[in-house]
Design an enzyme around this catalytic site. Structure first.
Site, short mmCIF file in Angstrom:
data_model
loop_
_atom_site.label_atom_id
_atom_site.label_comp_id
_atom_site.label_asym_id
_atom_site.label_seq_id
_atom_site.Cartn_x
_atom_site.Cartn_y
_atom_site.Cartn_z
N ARG A 163 -11.67 105.13 21.62
CA ARG A 163 -12.83 104.27 21.31
C ARG A 163 -14.08 104.56 22.13
NH1 ARG A 163 -10.37 104.18 17.12
NH2 ARG A 163 -9.57 102.30 16.13
N ASP A 176 -12.07 99.62 4.02
CA ASP A 176 -13.00 98.77 4.77
C ASP A 176 -14.36 99.42 4.96
OD1 ASP A 176 -11.14 96.74 5.10
OD2 ASP A 176 -10.54 97.39 7.11
N SER A 225 -1.31 98.73 9.13
CA SER A 225 -2.62 99.15 9.61
C SER A 225 -2.37 100.20 10.69
CB SER A 225 -3.36 97.94 10.20
OG SER A 225 -4.38 98.39 11.07
N ASP A 242 -10.32 96.73 19.58
CA ASP A 242 -11.22 97.84 19.29
C ASP A 242 -12.69 97.40 19.19
OD1 ASP A 242 -9.28 99.80 19.37
OD2 ASP A 242 -8.72 99.49 17.27
#
Ligand code: ARG
Length: 401
Positions: A94, A15, A173, A123
């Site tokens: 994060r 990505d 993922s 996220d």
């Protein structure tokens, strides 16, 4: 005129590798990548890949120390576990990533930051809101949210643009840092499916764990773990070592259907051996050193704290207020907990503290009892007074009228 710059949070995966070229094309910008080590990242090889793909600069930061001291340990002290299951590894990483993105954007003179989050998860919220709190002037670009490519289209884009892609045969993922691994998607999307063994990387299946238990002494100072079996060490090493020890016993597997902020229920699997062991031990020490009122009120705060972290509200006055309360409760949470790890379970075998409120001379049924049992009579007479009064006036509650 020089092109404007965007700082992209870069993991090295498909990505964000595609995002480097896509940002250059669609935003006509120079791309600076930022890769952060929060536990187990080979910074140098990821930096090189970014430069190969066309980043003008590739920054690498070892964020492990900051993660542990400023995010993980405060959350441990708070007892923050989302929906009684998830120790919040991804969620705690994060806000730190947001902070570094802002720092690098400022030092590079960038007008925007970019990240590889989808539009369906938590996220994106944590990063967007984190950046908004720290640097409201910065624009946030989320290519994956914008471009709407499927995985095959991304692979085709990568081929056309000569973007080297690491072959990945994972059907999941994943995200990971020192506090845990998060695994989702693939066969896990059906909540009826039991997670297959290939989901797990840090924890052994029970049939392969040692037959006998391992005992470990964890020492805390004011709610922060400082030593394993008497050996003092920094937080990064301590968590790393405990992940290995507890994972060996199959501790820390979590399978949860959780409520995302964006309204979706999602099936998530986590591995968090050290986090689980430390939360268990920390709570055990609190039972010894906090009063009844403190334990109960703090449990309510813990839930609030977990929601704040999960929902991306780290950089808020509300979180700071909660931290102040939590810090105050930790003043006497100093001592040692002996945990027993065996066949996937982590239990408390012993606890001791110089500040223990537990008093054997009060609790004992044996020699040396200092509790005045006759005083109980007067206490009960007064404690039970309103009950006796009401029963004599209204009749016995629950009696047939
Ligand atoms: N559901 C967890 C959370 O919201 C984990 C998210 C995992 N993220 C990922 N990019 N795979 O904190």
């Amino acid at each position: 005129m020089a092109q404007e710059k965007i700082v992209l949070a870069y993991s090295g995966g498909l990505d964000t590798s595609v995002a480097i070229r896509w940002l250059q094309e669609h935003y006509d910008a120079e791309v600076v990548t930022l890769t952060i080590d929060l536990g187990m990242v080979d910074l140098e090889s990821i930096r090189q890949r970014a430069l190969t793909i066309g980043a003008v600069n590739a920054v690498g930061i070892d964020g492990r120390q900051d993660l542990v001291q400023e995010y993980l340990f405060p959350a441990l002290q708070a007892g923050a576990i989302y929906e009684e299951q998830y120790p919040l590894a991804t969620a705690l990483g994060r806000p730190l990533i947001a902070r570094y993105l802002v720092e690098v954007a400022r030092s590079e003179g960038a007008y925007a930051i970019a990240h590889g989050c989808t539009g369906k998860g938590n996220d994106q919220v944590r990063l967007d809101v984190g950046v908004a709190a720290l640097a409201p002037e910065l624009k946030v670009v989320a290519p994956i949210r914008e471009w709407g490519m499927t995985r095959d289209e991304e692979l085709e884009y990568a081929r056309q643009h000569n973007i080297p892609v690491e072959p990945s045969n994972s059907r999941y993922s994943t995200d990971e840092n020192l506090w845990g691994r998060s695994i989702e998607a693939g066969p896990l999307e059906d909540p009826w499916n039991e997670p297959l063994e290939d989901v797990y990387m840090w924890t052994k299946p029970l049939q392969d764990t040692p037959d006998g238990p391992t005992y470990v002494e964890l020492e805390f100072v004011q709610g922060v773990p400082v030593a394993i079996d008497g050996e003092e060490m920094g937080g990064v090493d301590l968590i790393h070592q405990l992940n290995g020890m507890a994972g060996e016993h199959g501790i820390g597997r979590i399978d949860h259907v959780e409520n995302r902020l964006v309204g979706i229920k999602s099936r998530e699997v986590y591995e968090a051996p050290a986090a689980l062991a430390l939360h268990t031990a920390h709570r055990g020490l609190e039972t010894l050193t906090l009063s009844k009122d403190q334990v109960r009120f703090k449990a309510r705060m813990a839930q609030e704290y977990a929601d704040v972290v999960y929902n991306g509200l780290w950089y808020t006055a509300h979180r700071q207020d909660l931290d102040t309360y939590v810090a105050s409760t930790q003043k006497h949470v100093t001592g040692t907990v002996r945990i027993k790890m065996h066949k996937g379970s982590c239990t408390i075998a012993g606890r001791r503290s110089p500040h223990a409120l537990y008093r054997e001379d009060l609790a004992t049924y044996g020699q040396g009892d200092t509790f005045d049992q006759r005083a109980a009579e007067g206490f009960i007479a007064i404690y039970g007074l309103p009950v006796r009064t009401q029963a004599s006036v209204h009749g016995r509650a629950g009696a047939v009228e």
